[in-house]
Design an enzyme around this catalytic site. Structure first.
Site, PDB file in Angstrom:
ATOM      1  N   HIS A 131       0.838  -1.200   0.000  1.00 22.19           N
ATOM      2  CA  HIS A 131       0.000   0.000   0.000  1.00 22.19           C
ATOM      3  C   HIS A 131       0.874   1.251   0.000  1.00 22.19           C
ATOM      4  O   HIS A 131       2.069   1.184   0.261  1.00 22.19           O
ATOM      5  CB  HIS A 131      -0.987   0.023   1.168  1.00 22.19           C
ATOM      6  CG  HIS A 131      -0.363  -0.047   2.526  1.00 22.19           C
ATOM      7  ND1 HIS A 131       0.150  -1.197   3.068  1.00 22.19           N
ATOM      8  CD2 HIS A 131      -0.155   0.916   3.457  1.00 22.19           C
ATOM      9  CE1 HIS A 131       0.627  -0.946   4.276  1.00 22.19           C
ATOM     10  NE2 HIS A 131       0.467   0.332   4.541  1.00 22.19           N
ATOM     11  N   HIS A 178       1.076   5.351   1.320  1.00 26.24           N
ATOM     12  CA  HIS A 178       0.610   6.414   2.200  1.00 26.24           C
ATOM     13  C   HIS A 178       1.023   7.745   1.592  1.00 26.24           C
ATOM     14  O   HIS A 178       2.163   7.894   1.150  1.00 26.24           O
ATOM     15  CB  HIS A 178       1.266   6.322   3.581  1.00 26.24           C
ATOM     16  CG  HIS A 178       0.913   5.098   4.342  1.00 26.24           C
ATOM     17  ND1 HIS A 178      -0.118   5.070   5.250  1.00 26.24           N
ATOM     18  CD2 HIS A 178       1.444   3.858   4.338  1.00 26.24           C
ATOM     19  CE1 HIS A 178      -0.185   3.865   5.770  1.00 26.24           C
ATOM     20  NE2 HIS A 178       0.747   3.110   5.230  1.00 26.24           N
ATOM     21  N   TYR A 186       4.069   9.609  10.899  1.00 29.86           N
ATOM     22  CA  TYR A 186       3.488   8.268  10.747  1.00 29.86           C
ATOM     23  C   TYR A 186       3.766   7.717   9.346  1.00 29.86           C
ATOM     24  O   TYR A 186       4.138   6.555   9.187  1.00 29.86           O
ATOM     25  CB  TYR A 186       1.979   8.328  11.013  1.00 29.86           C
ATOM     26  CG  TYR A 186       1.273   7.027  10.743  1.00 29.86           C
ATOM     27  CD1 TYR A 186       1.335   5.987  11.662  1.00 29.86           C
ATOM     28  CD2 TYR A 186       0.548   6.834   9.575  1.00 29.86           C
ATOM     29  CE1 TYR A 186       0.686   4.781  11.417  1.00 29.86           C
ATOM     30  CE2 TYR A 186      -0.098   5.640   9.322  1.00 29.86           C
ATOM     31  CZ  TYR A 186      -0.031   4.616  10.247  1.00 29.86           C
ATOM     32  OH  TYR A 186      -0.662   3.437  10.004  1.00 29.86           O
ATOM     33  N   GLN A 229       6.047   4.355   8.712  1.00 31.21           N
ATOM     34  CA  GLN A 229       5.094   3.266   8.550  1.00 31.21           C
ATOM     35  C   GLN A 229       5.783   1.932   8.280  1.00 31.21           C
ATOM     36  O   GLN A 229       5.447   0.920   8.876  1.00 31.21           O
ATOM     37  CB  GLN A 229       4.120   3.578   7.404  1.00 31.21           C
ATOM     38  CG  GLN A 229       3.125   2.470   7.124  1.00 31.21           C
ATOM     39  CD  GLN A 229       2.221   2.180   8.283  1.00 31.21           C
ATOM     40  OE1 GLN A 229       1.785   3.080   8.961  1.00 31.21           O
ATOM     41  NE2 GLN A 229       1.936   0.923   8.536  1.00 31.21           N
TER      42      GLN A 229
END
Length: 148
Positions: free
Chosen positions: A61, A63, A125, A129
């Site tokens: 994924h 971000h 964050y 991650q």
């Protein structure tokens, strides 16, 4: 108010935390593919005057922290990023020459949240991650092995 931007009649600061996931959550975001997908997303953001403030891809994924002008809807920008990037990914990384209909790279949905005044926490964050995922997987591995 130093981060506020201006249009001809508007002062704005619209920042969003976005997560995009490849179809079937395949683990395809690594190495050269990961780097090229990041370049494609940055380039597409520039075309629409969207600020890509922070971005990181882990193997399944992506971000991003985006600054989207108020003249655009969030759903329109996400649709644009996913659609155009999917075509370019198939063309450049999977050597597809034509016939891009019914080819998918991203899942149908996405995750989005407004950043608000916690921008630094969100950006931290995003940066950390991958490390957090590794730590969490290591912790789960320890818990599983301790059960036996």
């Amino acid at each position: 108010m130093k981060d506020w931007r201006s249009l001809s009649d508007t002062k704005w600061e619209c920042k969003y935390y976005v997560v995009l996931v490849p179809k079937y959550r395949h683990k395809v975001l690594y190495g050269k593919c990961r780097k090229r997908i990041g370049e494609i997303l940055r380039e597409l953001c520039r075309y629409k005057e969207v600020g890509l403030l922070e971005g990181n891809a882990v193997n399944d994924h992506v971000h991003m922290c985006l600054s989207i002008p108020p003249k655009y809807r969030v759903a329109m920008i996400i649709g644009y990023l996913k659609g155009k990037s999917a075509i370019r990914i198939h063309k450049e990384l999977f050597d597809r020459k034509r016939g891009f209909t019914n080819l998918h790279f991203w899942i149908r949905g996405y995750c989005v949240s407004t950043v608000g005044l916690d921008e630094e926490k969100v950006r931290k964050y995003i940066r950390e991650q991958e490390k957090m995922d590794r730590d969490q997987q290591g912790q789960q591995y320890l818990e599983i092995n301790n059960e036996f």
